[in-house]
Design a protein around this motif. Sequence first.
Motif, mmCIF file in Angstrom:
data_model
loop_
_atom_site.group_PDB
_atom_site.id
_atom_site.type_symbol
_atom_site.label_atom_id
_atom_site.label_comp_id
_atom_site.label_asym_id
_atom_site.label_seq_id
_atom_site.Cartn_x
_atom_site.Cartn_y
_atom_site.Cartn_z
ATOM 1 N N LEU A 1 -4.729 -6.066 14.829
ATOM 2 C CA LEU A 1 -3.548 -6.526 14.105
ATOM 3 C C LEU A 1 -2.391 -5.542 14.226
ATOM 4 O O LEU A 1 -1.223 -5.933 14.160
ATOM 5 C CB LEU A 1 -3.915 -6.726 12.632
ATOM 6 N N GLU A 2 -2.703 -4.255 14.441
ATOM 7 C CA GLU A 2 -1.671 -3.229 14.424
ATOM 8 C C GLU A 2 -0.624 -3.404 15.519
ATOM 9 O O GLU A 2 0.519 -2.958 15.367
ATOM 10 C CB GLU A 2 -2.308 -1.842 14.538
ATOM 11 N N HIS B 1 0.663 -2.317 3.258
ATOM 12 C CA HIS B 1 1.682 -2.832 4.171
ATOM 13 C C HIS B 1 3.031 -2.951 3.463
ATOM 14 O O HIS B 1 4.069 -2.558 4.020
ATOM 15 C CB HIS B 1 1.248 -4.193 4.717
ATOM 16 N N LEU B 2 3.041 -3.478 2.262
ATOM 17 C CA LEU B 2 4.296 -3.662 1.531
ATOM 18 C C LEU B 2 4.960 -2.325 1.251
ATOM 19 O O LEU B 2 6.192 -2.199 1.339
ATOM 20 C CB LEU B 2 4.028 -4.404 0.223
ATOM 21 N N LEU B 3 4.166 -1.317 0.916
ATOM 22 C CA LEU B 3 4.718 0.014 0.685
ATOM 23 C C LEU B 3 5.251 0.625 1.979
ATOM 24 O O LEU B 3 6.342 1.206 2.014
ATOM 25 C CB LEU B 3 3.650 0.931 0.076
ATOM 26 N N ALA B 4 4.499 0.478 3.060
ATOM 27 C CA ALA B 4 4.895 1.086 4.331
ATOM 28 C C ALA B 4 6.152 0.444 4.903
ATOM 29 O O ALA B 4 6.978 1.121 5.532
ATOM 30 C CB ALA B 4 3.751 0.985 5.334
ATOM 31 N N GLU B 5 6.290 -0.859 4.708
ATOM 32 C CA GLU B 5 7.439 -1.582 5.254
ATOM 33 C C GLU B 5 8.644 -1.547 4.323
ATOM 34 O O GLU B 5 9.680 -2.138 4.625
ATOM 35 C CB GLU B 5 7.050 -3.043 5.538
ATOM 36 N N GLY B 6 8.527 -0.864 3.189
ATOM 37 C CA GLY B 6 9.647 -0.753 2.268
ATOM 38 C C GLY B 6 9.962 -2.021 1.517
ATOM 39 O O GLY B 6 11.066 -2.166 0.973
ATOM 40 N N ALA C 1 2.281 -9.036 8.231
ATOM 41 C CA ALA C 1 2.442 -9.333 6.806
ATOM 42 C C ALA C 1 1.803 -10.666 6.452
ATOM 43 O O ALA C 1 1.086 -10.776 5.448
ATOM 44 C CB ALA C 1 3.924 -9.343 6.439
ATOM 45 N N GLN C 2 2.043 -11.670 7.271
ATOM 46 C CA GLN C 2 1.467 -12.990 6.982
ATOM 47 C C GLN C 2 -0.047 -12.970 7.103
ATOM 48 O O GLN C 2 -0.755 -13.576 6.289
ATOM 49 C CB GLN C 2 2.068 -14.037 7.937
ATOM 50 N N ALA C 3 -0.561 -12.241 8.088
ATOM 51 C CA ALA C 3 -2.013 -12.157 8.248
ATOM 52 C C ALA C 3 -2.649 -11.450 7.049
ATOM 53 O O ALA C 3 -3.702 -11.870 6.558
ATOM 54 C CB ALA C 3 -2.355 -11.418 9.541
#
Length: 418
Positions: A148-149, A229-234, A157-159
């Motif tokens: 996925l990376e 993911h949400l934290l990493a992507e801001g 995000a959707q996955a």
Amino acid sequence: MRGTVSRMPDTAPVILGNETGSFPHSVLAERHPAIIRQVRGSLPYGPDRQRALDALLTNCTTGVIEPLPSDAHDRDRWAAWGLDTYAGQSWFDVPWLWSESYFYRRLLEAVGYFGPGPEQAIDPFRPVKLAELDAPRTDEELAALDHLESRPADERAQALLHGSLWDNRADLGFRLSAGGDTPAAAPGLVADDSETLWSLLPPSGAGTLCLIADNAGRELIPDLLLIAHLLAEGRVEQTVLHVKPYPYYVSDATPADVLDALRRLTAAPGAASAYGRRLWSATTEGRLTVRAHPFSCAPLPYAEMPDDLRAEFAAATLTVVKGDLNYRRLVGDRRRPPTTPFTDVTDYFPGPVAALRTLKSEVVCGLDADTEAALVAAEGQRWRTGGTHALIQVNAGAGGGRGADAVPSVTGRAPGAS
């Protein structure tokens, strides 16, 4: 003190467990005894604890609701939650949500969870939780993160959102009574507001996400991956993860289960370990916090949440409510037409709210008429409880500038007493 602004009374019937052949009746008559037997054999309880479990099995199937011991630490809390009203009644004749919640409270009493003694704070469901967390299938799911990376951020995000949604099927209490795992394939979503969900969490966001978790193990890990993911992507600056303060519904996540999941991630190879380290750092930095509020185990709908929770959810950019039980508490455990708008039954919520839920009980709302008709034609009513359908529903307008004084209790009890 909360004000007196009124809501329209909710006239939909509250779900009880006294209809023979119904799903709630089967939970009380079959699932709860199965859980007692499983707990009895999972740890080497002494004769006193075994007798207490046997007594609970008899009581919850053929007896009446009994009060807590006079020295119980939470006796006053349960009195405010309705125990004084329901004591002496059959477990089957009171609201199903209340009966289920009180069953787990009495189960912990039977195994000595609240002490004093050597069994104090010992999770009776921990052997089952750890077995699932350490299962080879968990390794396979974590290994999939490596592939996925390389995908674009929106695709990842959707996955991860769908991973958080569908891994609800790992619910141990559900599998325990079903006699096996749920089907590997699922037809899909019956409602999908994911675009609205993402619009509330833009990449430049600096707000707070509250996530009300459901199960431990293979569901909690995808929840944590989504948070990372949400934290990493801001998309969010902070996340508050709400879990249960004590073992509940067999597989519901507690603070100890969060630590187990973080250790599992950080010890895994590849991308999973990177996610784990990111979450570990977020926790030590205060960007990810875990909260275990007493109301998380209350036998009440979220419409009766206490004022401190109301204020917290009002301040959040978005509150995500995970799982079947939390969905029942969000929309009310009542028999409504499935076409009842989701926004209508969640308008009391103090801020934007989203539900991620796999359907495993009868309560559902927010479907369009064609979807409901197609489901009934294909499956009768099994689509409501089989765990093979799911939904993503969002009320972006919940809160609407209303303060805590705008929503009164929907029962005669003190709102959200804790």
